[in-house]
Design a protein around this motif. Structure first.
Motif: not given
Length: 122
Positions: A37-63
């Motif tokens: 669970l810890a790995v999954i909860l780390t990889v998902i935000p990392f992938k979102l930041v590396m893709d950069g396809s979403m709004d920065k505010g949305t990514i921040l709230w997801i993180i």
């Protein structure tokens, strides 16, 4: 007299052994679930930041949301905190620590805001 104490001592160990079987100690399964669970909860935000396809505010709230969930995962699977009566003092200590942290952080932000507002007078 020594023979009379021997069965009582043996009986005391039996009751202690039945208490030791209570599920308060960690198991490999618990650690494995927590780790996955810890790995999954780390990889998902990392992938979102590396893709950069979403709004920065949305990514921040997801993180922030994933970080909050990861705190709960660590408390349950690694620190083994729960709502049982055996853990009540540990949970109270954790909540008191969180309260002190909130007071310190909020007070620091309030002080910095007031200092900034008062120093910028023109």
């Amino acid at each position: 007299m020594a023979q009379h104490n021997a069965p009582a001592a043996h009986g005391a160990h039996d009751s202690h052994d039945s208490h030791a079987g209570h599920d308060t100690h960690a198991s490999f399964k618990s650690y494995a679930i927590g780790f996955i669970l810890a790995v999954i909860l780390t990889v998902i935000p990392f992938k979102l930041v590396m893709d950069g396809s979403m709004d920065k505010g949305t990514i921040l709230w997801i993180i922030l949301g994933m970080a909050a969930v990861q705190i709960l995962v660590h408390l349950k699977y690694f620190l083994h905190l729960d709502t049982s009566s055996e853990q009540r003092s540990n949970v109270i200590a954790l909540l008191f620590t969180a309260l002190i942290l909130v007071i310190v952080v909020a007070g620091s932000l309030w002080i910095m805001h007031n200092l900034n507002a008062n120093m910028m007078v023109m």
